[in-house]
Design an enzyme around this catalytic site. Structure first.
Site: not given
Lengths: 289, 146
Positions: A245, A250
């Site tokens: 990410c 994430r």
């Protein structure tokens, strides 16, 4: 939403419900850990007995761009009163995005006795459960950790380059706008702290949040998750996959989903992610705008 | 005009003096509690808000409005869709309370790195960028009127 055990996950025991946590608040063998994106949340109120593990202060090396080493991890575990036998249960904001990040770092040190509270802080709050501002203190423990193992679930830039050459699958879990390299709407804005926008060649876009139910933060069922990762994107449980990410936070959520909920055996998180790749000289980039 | 607005400078001075992270957090939480007073009124914008007011890098889904006043200054309003976005709420309150009605020249001098004075140097990179994005939007509104 069906009970966790009925959702068809590969490793359902890695999740616990808010009910389970409420029933185990005073269990001395369980340590509830809050890990958030927003540093104000824990002091504003947390699950009774929960300790805070702050990603910046507790899990990152203060100088290098890297995670803590064995001695710092041992100190952390001692401070929060955890032994090898303690079941640690993570929860947090952002649908457990930072909780899974902390969970991932704990796996680098082999603390496999770890779980995620399904729904995270959002679900606990929505159910009107108790929050307190009282910060608990636990007796320090003697915790002996192994050396950090970066070989199994962590990927580095050079490995990503090899991964591209071998045409193995990558999953970009950022927003579609970040993936395409679309310029932000205001001029002179920095673009997510990087010099270049776009994505790693060959990466498929699967925004991390697609794995959760937005109303209560719980994870989607295995059938729903398979429809996304396998039906739409063609991934297979035997694939060698790297997720990334912006800084690896994430993508730790997607790593968790693929590894524990869908049972993929070979998923790594590239924590250098776009802040490294998009600032690197000469690495290949694809852009869709 | 070579200085940032005095009201903001006073708050920054307050935070500069704080060395205890718990004290800093308590102060910010207290400020965030006033967020409803700076939330965008429904007659200016109702959800879903326009994308042009969206702070792109803020994970708390923050929005900024700069409403021109008769004297050429702005009234700043905000929304934070994430109910757990306390930091974004606290920053919004600080900006609205100290920059609304201030000369654009002074508002334009407010640099995004005030985020680190308010939240501390240890704020996570992504978090810091999101919060700085809010300041950027406010600063941009003032700069566009110069």
């Amino acid at each position: 939403m069906p009970d966790i055990a009925e959702r068809g996950y590969a490793k359902p025991d890695v999740l616990v419900s808010t009910d389970w946590v409420a029933e185990n608040l005073n269990n001395p063998n369980v340590r509830i850990i809050e890990s958030n994106e927003d540093p104000l949340l824990y002091p504003s109120g947390h699950i009774p007995g929960a300790v805070q593990v702050d990603w910046t202060r507790d899990l990152n090396d203060p100088v290098l761009r890297d995670y803590i080493q064995k001695p710092q991890f041992e100190t952390l575990m001692s401070r929060i009163g955890v032994t090898k036998d303690t079941t640690v249960v993570f929860y947090g904001d952002k649908n457990n995005w930072w909780a899974t990040y902390a969970f991932w770092v704990f796996q680098l040190f082999g603390h496999t006795n770890a779980k995620i509270m399904d729904g995270g802080r959002l679900k606990w709050e929505k159910e009107g459960r108790e929050l307190t501002r009282e910060v608990p203190q636990y007796p320090p423990t003697q915790y002996v950790a192994p050396e950090r193992d970066d070989t199994k679930i962590r990927a580095f830039r050079a490995q990503v380059l090899e991964h591209i050459k071998a045409q193995k699958p990558l999953v970009d879990v950022r927003s579609p706008q970040e993936y395409t390299g679309e310029l932000l709407h205001m001029p002179n804005y920095p673009q997510e702290g990087t010099l270049r926008g776009g994505h790693i060649p060959g990466a498929q876009s699967v925004p991390w949040a697609r794995a959760v139910n937005p109303d209560d933060g719980t994870f989607k069922t295995s059938d729903e998750l398979r429809a996304i990762y396998e039906g739409e994107k063609g991934l297979k449980p035997t694939d060698d996959i790297i997720a990334y990410c912006r800084i690896g936070e994430r993508s730790s959520h997607s790593w968790f989903v693929l590894t524990y909920l869908l049972g993929y055996n070979n998923v790594r998180n590239y924590d250098g992610s776009w802040t490294e790749w998009g600032n690197s000289v000469g690495v290949p980039i694809e852009k869709n705008v | 005009m070579s200085q940032i607005p005095a009201k903001l400078q006073r708050i920054l001075d307050d935070f500069s003096a704080i060395t205890d992270r718990h004290e800093r957090a308590e102060y910010l939480i207290e400020i965030a509690d006033r967020f409803n007073s700076v939330r965008v009124p429904a007659d200016i914008s109702a959800r879903p808000h326009p994308e042009e007011n969206h702070v792109q890098m803020c994970e708390s889904d923050a929005y900024v409005w700069a409403i021109p006043k008769e004297d050429g200054t702005h009234q700043f309003y905000f929304d934070v869709l994430n109910p757990q976005g306390l930091s974004a709420m606290a920053l919004s309150v600080v900006l609205a309370e100290t920059l609304s009605g201030e000369p654009n020249e002074a508002v334009a001098k407010v640099m995004p790195d005030i985020v680190f004075t308010l939240f501390g140097r240890e704020v996570a990179m992504g978090k810091g960028q999101g919060l700085m994005g809010i300041v950027n939007m406010v600063q941009y509104a003032a700069k566009s009127k110069l």
